[in-house]
Scaffold this active site. Sequence first.
Site, PDB file in Angstrom:
ATOM      1  N   GLU A 248      77.093 126.011 -31.933  1.00 15.80           N
ATOM      2  CA  GLU A 248      75.832 125.030 -31.894  1.00 15.80           C
ATOM      3  C   GLU A 248      74.790 125.336 -30.975  1.00 15.80           C
ATOM      4  O   GLU A 248      73.648 124.613 -30.964  1.00 15.80           O
ATOM      5  CB  GLU A 248      76.503 123.713 -31.656  1.00 15.80           C
ATOM      6  CG  GLU A 248      77.264 122.915 -32.720  1.00 15.80           C
ATOM      7  CD  GLU A 248      78.400 123.601 -33.160  1.00 15.80           C
ATOM      8  OE1 GLU A 248      78.642 123.690 -34.306  1.00 15.80           O
ATOM      9  OE2 GLU A 248      79.268 123.471 -32.553  1.00 15.80           O
TER      10      GLU A 248
ATOM     11  N   ASP B   8      79.047 122.331 -41.894  1.00 12.84           N
ATOM     12  CA  ASP B   8      79.801 122.458 -40.795  1.00 12.84           C
ATOM     13  C   ASP B   8      81.344 122.434 -41.064  1.00 12.84           C
ATOM     14  O   ASP B   8      82.027 121.968 -40.102  1.00 12.84           O
ATOM     15  CB  ASP B   8      79.309 121.554 -39.619  1.00 12.84           C
ATOM     16  CG  ASP B   8      79.942 122.001 -38.515  1.00 12.84           C
ATOM     17  OD1 ASP B   8      79.940 123.108 -37.891  1.00 12.84           O
ATOM     18  OD2 ASP B   8      80.528 120.766 -37.585  1.00 12.84           O
TER      19      ASP B   8
ATOM     20  N   ASN C 154      81.187 127.980 -37.975  1.00 16.06           N
ATOM     21  CA  ASN C 154      80.111 127.724 -38.688  1.00 16.06           C
ATOM     22  C   ASN C 154      78.928 128.548 -38.413  1.00 16.06           C
ATOM     23  O   ASN C 154      78.909 129.218 -37.364  1.00 16.06           O
ATOM     24  CB  ASN C 154      79.472 126.262 -38.525  1.00 16.06           C
ATOM     25  CG  ASN C 154      79.032 126.011 -36.832  1.00 16.06           C
ATOM     26  OD1 ASN C 154      79.904 125.815 -36.190  1.00 16.06           O
ATOM     27  ND2 ASN C 154      77.832 125.853 -36.569  1.00 16.06           N
TER      28      ASN C 154
END
Length: 590
Positions: free
Chosen positions: A186, A314, A272
């Site tokens: 992230e 995701d 991801n």
Amino acid sequence: MGTVVSTVHAQAADSKQSLIEMQKDPNQWVIPTGTYDNWRYSALKQINSDNVKNLQVAWTMSTGTLRGLEGQPLVIGNTMYYETSYPNYVYAIDLDHPDQIKWKFMPPPNEDAPPVACCDVVNRGPAYAEGILVANALDGKIYALDANTGKVIWVAENADPKKGSTMTNAPMIVGNKVIVGMSGGEFGVRGYLTAYDLHSGKMLWRAYSEGSDEDIKFNPQKTIDGATGKPVGADSSLKTWRGDEWKVGGGSTWGWYAYDPKLNLVYYGTGNPGTWNPSQRPGDNAWSMAIIARDADTGDAKWAYQMTPHDGWDYDGVNEMVLVDVEDKGKTVPALVHFDRNGFTYVLNRETGSPIKITKYDSSVNWASGIDPKTNRPIVNPDKMTEADKNVTDICPSSQGDKDQQPVSYNPNTKLFYAPLNHLCMSYQAFNVKYKAGFPFVGAIVNMVPGPGGNRGRFIAYNPMTGETPWEIKDMFQDWSGALTTAGDVAFYGTLTGMFRAVDIKTGKILYEFKTPSGIIGNPITYMHNGKQYVAVLSGVGGWAAIGMANNLHKGSEGLGAVGLNASLPNYTNLGGTLMVFALPSKAGE
């Protein structure tokens, strides 16, 4: 239809023999996943489906922390070891004197690390080999400790919080190699898997998830694409990204690893791609969202299989690989089984990466209708594909997946998998975002809701070769604890509300439950000490499932969409950190 059968625990070279031999002793729990094949199964049966109702708390210990406890203890001989969430205390307990702490290691705290840990400051446990305990810290440092004294032997630096990378995963030791991953998908980091020398801490190899063939250690002519059965060809990663987007491409490696000693292959999943906005990164974004098999000695990739090309939801592919043999078309085939976040179970040939069977393990999955048998790519529902500046609703599963990192257990007696699961859907609104090192690189607003029926969790028995679910237990919140099964026909797992349960593996009947001080996101283990079987689990709510409680967040879309989903969880449990150890009551005179 094929059926799952037990895998043969192969012998290996002398350099790897010690830990492999130790794994065969059910009295101990010597690696985080129990065994290299990730079964989380024990041959112990003193505690069984008939007497487990009499289970009692044998002893407990405060961990000294109040954040999520997502790991499990190790038991080596007469000593238990475990590691806490940040600040990553490591404990050794003499099982002959569990009222005392044999030693405690406290790594120097790094205040740069917690703010860039996306989904709580968790840790999934230490690893052991040859008198050395290896513990990963959140700030990316790896500590090799003398298992008898806790003194530091060496330190290696594997991640940099200032760039958004951290470490939450458990190491896996294979021979003289400590194999570790990293977190930070992230924050626009580029994922990698690294091997360090067990005795010196020297880096032996590193393989990235995206980049040049050299960086990802793919041989264009020899590394096989499991989906096509053909060599990946030149630039198999670079050609699936626009420009230099691969440099912030995610693909972190924070899940569980497996190892096949006979093939000398390490198996793991990648996470991801960065950003969460798929409109910013056209292409398949390889090799994010993939299962990769690598030679343990060199790091060279033998094969790779991408589950979710051009991810728009995701659906990290980091969940564990369980190594079993399966019967396929009349032959016994070495396979791996992977419950992916995307709601599909993948049974792949673990030598070649080719798919044997792919099934939905939650009927609510709607982002894809199935897997194309010709291409082995998902058949994406265009109404559920996300894109910039569009709010796409009623996507199942949510970004937490139908299962996240919480590991399943395989029981060789029933030949079924016992899986703690999520049951969630979401709305997902992507937007453009710019990269800056050390800052969030998400680009999506997510809101999660319970799946059809209103329950957020399921604990199931499952056959991935037939897609059959013999039984399920529906739970109010996600089942974020790992599973353990035993030869006593019992499955153990915990709930977010703090219930520790024993379940009949044949019927799904709850045989025992105990309310622990906090929610359970840790993984049960079992061991034998002085002729008595014990079951241990860490109680301490947190992780992505309970990030609202763990990080004192209140806005529904915070915590990458998780806060609003479980806003009522504080009505059922509280923050806490406790090691819980259970056993049957002693007989009179003992």
